[in-house]
Write an enzyme that holds these catalytic residues in place. Structure first.
Site: not given
Ligand code: UD1
Length: 344
Positions: A127, A152, A156
């Site tokens: 990742s 987590y 990795k």
């Molecule tokens: C997350 C994990 C990462 C993992 C990946 C797998 C965390 C901190 N990181 O990445 O380790 O490999 O998933 O897919 O959890 N967001 C919203 N609302 C939501 C969900 C997300 O605004 O309900 C925003 C987040 O703040 C971020 C973006 O969307 O800016 C992407 O979030 P997400 O899909 O959870 O992925 P990561 O955090 O990048």
């Protein structure tokens, strides 16, 4: 390529898409999964897409004896794609020991049986989380590996180190770690896709579940980041594009085209999209209107990360080229399809 390939976690989200692409490329797949976070019906989806039902053993990769039994039963495995792992960042903070135990022991068991059964190639599901908030964007494979922000992420990093050291001591084995950015979307058939258990943690499944009415509104975590529109930026990569990279990696391993016994590749599109851009593109691509509300930043989130995927483009001869709107439409079609199926 008509080799026998073992896929651990092969009924999971990325695993199932990879099994489809491996079968399409002519491989014979053996799927092992303990079904702790996936459903057996995924195998029906895979066979309806490919016309082939993969061999399946319900095995927890932490169970060394059962894993051995599986390799004995399916003689002649030439490569392993290892997905089976826990992957929820927040949960890993609450249950670090479970994460270390599951993710490390499964990998070590696999490496042991690879040695015992003389399986020469491993593709490891890693990742971009290993980079943390990188100092320079886009992120290349040369970027510094920062101390992990969660257990987590640490699993990795440690897994990559275990693989590196094991490969260095095993002349008959080669491995490739693939560092994924943010995999999203579903197979265009809408027959397989991402099915989080409970409340989704990732952005796109939360969006599709909101659009279908399972969630009241999307929570946008922060509009005060140092990014053009203030929301977080990620590199969203289509899951089928991602799956195809695994086939390329297996081919590279088995056709002896690796430059080094252990290699690492970033898998992303090279383009970052903000949360607001994702919302807008989803609405335009599907015609659905999305309820969303602003929330504070989610602890542990970084502002911005996207890949330099040029090494994978060049060396694997692979590119993620599915347009974002098509990817988000595929996620929506899958959401509609799976809810229809589950109601029956
Ligand atoms: C997350 C994990 C990462 C993992 C990946 C797998 C965390 C901190 N990181 O990445 O380790 O490999 O998933 O897919 O959890 N967001 C919203 N609302 C939501 C969900 C997300 O605004 O309900 C925003 C987040 O703040 C971020 C973006 O969307 O800016 C992407 O979030 P997400 O899909 O959870 O992925 P990561 O955090 O990048």
């Amino acid at each position: 390529m008509n080799e026998r390939v073992l896929v651990t976690g092969g009924t999971g989200y990325i695993g199932s898409h990879t099994v489809v692409e491996l079968i399409n490329s002519g491989c014979e797949t053996v799927v092992v999964d303990n079904l702790s976070n996936s459903r057996i019906e995924v195998l029906d989806g895979i066979s309806s897409i490919t016309g082939t039902r993969p061999a399946f053993d319900k095995v927890d990769v932490c169970d060394l004896d059962r894993l051995r039994e599986c390799c004995r039963k399916h003689q002649g495995i030439k490569a392993v794609v290892h997905f089976a792992a826990f992957k929820a960042v927040g949960e890993s903070v609450e249950k670090p020991l479970e994460y270390y135990r599951n993710n490390l022991i499964s990998l070590m068991n696999l490496l042991l049986v690879m040695r015992e059964f003389e399986i020469p190639g491993l593709v490891f599901s890693s990742s971009c989380t290993v980079y943390g908030q990188p100092d320079r964007l886009p992120v290349t494979e040369e970027s510094l590996i920062k101390p992990a922000a969660s257990p987590y992420g640490n699993t990795k990093q440690i897994c990559e180190e275990i693989i590196r050291d094991t490969i260095a001591a095993s002349p008959a084995m080669k491995a490739i770690s693939l560092r994924y950015f943010n995999p999203v979307g579903a197979h265009p058939s809408a027959v397989i896709g991402e099915l989080p258990s409970g409340t989704p943690l990732n952005l796109v499944p939360y969006i599709t579940q909101t659009a279908i009415g399972l969630r009241e509104h999307l929570r946008v975590f922060g509009n005060d980041y140092d990014t053009p529109d203030g929301s977080g930026i990620r590199d969203y990569i289509n899951v089928v594009d991602l799956a195809r990279a695994h086939v390329k990696a297996i081919e590279r391993l088995l056709e002896n085209r690796c430059r080094q016994p252990y290699e690492v590749f970033n898998l992303g599109t090279g383009k970052g999209s903000s949360v607001f851009e994702i919302i807008r593109t989803f609405e335009e691509a599907t015609g659905e209107r999305l309820n969303w509300k602003l929330y504070p930043r989610r602890p542990g989130d970084i502002a911005c990360v996207y890949a330099d995927a040029s090494l994978a483009n060049r060396e694997l001869g692979w590119k993620a080229d599915t347009p974002l709107d098509e990817t988000l439409r595929s996620a929506w079609n899958w959401e509609k399809n799976i809810r229809r199926t589950m109601k029956r």
